[in-house]
Scaffold this motif. Structure first.
Motif, short mmCIF file in Angstrom:
data_model
loop_
_atom_site.label_atom_id
_atom_site.label_comp_id
_atom_site.label_asym_id
_atom_site.label_seq_id
_atom_site.Cartn_x
_atom_site.Cartn_y
_atom_site.Cartn_z
N ALA A 128 3.27 7.27 4.33
CA ALA A 128 4.16 6.79 5.38
C ALA A 128 4.86 7.99 6.01
O ALA A 128 5.18 8.96 5.32
N VAL A 129 5.09 7.89 7.31
CA VAL A 129 5.81 8.93 8.05
C VAL A 129 6.99 8.29 8.74
O VAL A 129 6.83 7.37 9.55
N ALA B 181 0.82 -1.21 0.00
CA ALA B 181 0.00 0.00 0.00
C ALA B 181 0.86 1.26 0.00
O ALA B 181 0.55 2.23 -0.70
N VAL B 182 1.94 1.25 0.77
CA VAL B 182 2.83 2.41 0.83
C VAL B 182 3.56 2.60 -0.49
O VAL B 182 3.64 3.71 -1.03
N LEU B 183 4.07 1.51 -1.06
CA LEU B 183 4.85 1.62 -2.28
C LEU B 183 3.98 1.96 -3.49
O LEU B 183 4.46 2.56 -4.45
N LYS B 184 2.70 1.61 -3.43
CA LYS B 184 1.78 1.96 -4.51
C LYS B 184 1.17 3.34 -4.33
O LYS B 184 0.43 3.81 -5.20
N ALA C 267 15.14 4.99 1.94
CA ALA C 267 14.81 3.64 1.49
C ALA C 267 13.46 3.60 0.77
O ALA C 267 13.32 2.99 -0.30
N LEU C 268 12.47 4.27 1.34
CA LEU C 268 11.15 4.27 0.72
C LEU C 268 11.16 4.98 -0.63
O LEU C 268 10.52 4.54 -1.59
N LYS C 269 11.90 6.09 -0.71
CA LYS C 269 11.99 6.81 -1.98
C LYS C 269 12.72 5.96 -3.03
O LYS C 269 12.34 5.97 -4.21
N LEU C 270 13.75 5.24 -2.62
CA LEU C 270 14.47 4.38 -3.57
C LEU C 270 13.57 3.27 -4.10
O LEU C 270 13.70 2.84 -5.24
N MET C 271 12.62 2.83 -3.26
CA MET C 271 11.69 1.78 -3.68
C MET C 271 10.53 2.32 -4.50
O MET C 271 9.68 1.57 -4.95
N GLY C 272 10.48 3.65 -4.66
CA GLY C 272 9.46 4.24 -5.51
C GLY C 272 8.28 4.83 -4.79
O GLY C 272 7.33 5.29 -5.45
N ALA C 273 8.27 4.85 -3.46
CA ALA C 273 7.15 5.43 -2.72
C ALA C 273 7.11 6.94 -2.95
O ALA C 273 8.14 7.61 -2.93
N GLU C 274 5.91 7.46 -3.15
CA GLU C 274 5.74 8.89 -3.39
C GLU C 274 5.29 9.64 -2.14
O GLU C 274 5.75 10.74 -1.88
#
Length: 336
Positions: free
Chosen positions: A289-290, A281-284, A305-312
């Motif tokens: 996420a905070v 859900a976070v990556l899509k 890490a989240l930005k590298l995985m594509g999270a917006e």
């Protein structure tokens, strides 16, 4: 050619991939570059910054360490100095646009500079500094994977002493992107919503060691309760990193440092911490996420890490646990 036109999803590429010299850049530089890449772009509109920071209970002075050894041409970025005052006395809070612009001007940075940030741990405080630059719209910014130790391990030169004087620039005062910062009031409001039941709830992800999250271990700040916010999930920042060692020439003891995990490793760590459903859900982009930690520093590793995985939809709780737990009336939970 691998250049600043790389998207954040290119983290799946090998990070120490040898590349041709990048003589021109697009508006969006990669979040992470390797020592080999930095060596190939040095001097080509690149500003290198040492953003080393140590925990308050560690008796080390990062500026003195910078004077003793740094990447040639680098400038020191004191995250406790390039910051805003706080009513609770918290350090390294996000600076105002004026403070940020003043530092950039003194460091010879222009809006077109490709800023490359490192620290002496490998990956520790540099992601927080990168978050600051990106939050002010300076997307031409990256961190050096593995920091100063990886730079040396891969044959990069170092120098000592005060850096040579450079002309100051007139860096225009930028506007902070408020969407990527969370306040105490926003966090308190968010804790009222169980993310299992409420799709509007943002998932708070805690970078502190698990013992501090559960309350089994004390906080490093005397008198501060350990534990966690309601519904927060534990994702120790160290689980997002790979450990390395190298022995410098003439040294008898190896030097330890960290690099960011591969894309697959980051996914595995995230899913283990929050579960596959939340991770997806976070990556899509279906749930925000905070990132939080002890004082807003290593939360930057989760953000990266989240930005590298594509999270917006990724924000950072600037005060983090210290600001939250210091305030009377904050709901603190213990255990898993």
């Amino acid at each position: 050619m691998l250049g600043c036109l790389l998207s954040k999803r290119t983290a799946i590429l090998p990070r120490f991939l040898a590349v041709r010299r990048m003589s021109s850049f697009g508006d969006h530089c990669p979040l992470v570059i390797s020592p080999a890449q930095l060596r190939q772009i040095q001097g080509d509109g690149v500003a290198v910054l040492d953003a080393t920071w140590h925990m308050p209970n560690v008796p080390r002075n990062p500026h003195k360490e910078f004077i003793a050894k740094h990447i040639p041409g680098a400038r020191f970025l004191g995250l406790d100095e390039v910051a805003s005052p706080h009513d609770l006395g918290l350090k390294h809070m996000m600076p105002s646009g004026e403070v940020f612009a003043k530092y950039c001007g003194k460091a010879g940075i222009t809006p077109s500079s490709h800023v490359v940030i490192y620290d002496s741990h490998g990956i520790f405080s540099s992601p927080r500094a990168l978050f600051m630059f990106r939050a002010f719209g300076h997307d031409r910014s990256s961190i050096l994977d593995g920091g100063l130790p990886a730079w040396e391990a891969h044959g990069g030169p170092v120098e000592a002493g005060e850096p040579s004087e450079i002309p100051e620039t007139n860096y225009p005062v930028p506007t902070l992107n408020e969407d990527v910062i969370r306040s105490y009031e926003q966090i308190v409001t968010n804790t009222a919503f169980n993310p299992d039941d409420e799709p509007i709830a943002e998932l708070v992800v805690d970078a502190r060691p698990r013992g501090r999250y559960t309350g089994a271990q004390p906080e490093p700040r005397p008198g501060l309760s350990s534990g966690h916010m309601p519904f927060a999930r534990s994702l120790p920042f160290t689980t997002l990193l790979d450990a390395h060692q190298y022995t410098p020439a003439g040294a008898s003891e190896p030097v330890s440092y960290t690099t960011i995990k591969s894309n697959a490793g980051l996914h595995e760590a995230l899913e283990k911490a929050v579960g596959p459903a939340y991770a997806e859900a976070v990556l899509k982009g279906e749930r925000g996420a905070v990132a939080s930690c002890g004082s807003g520093m290593t939360a930057g590793v989760i953000w990266l890490a989240l930005k590298l995985m594509g999270a917006e939809r990724v924000a950072l709780y600037d005060e983090s646990w210290t600001g939250y737990a210091l305030r009377e009336g904050s709901k603190i939970e213990k255990g898993e």
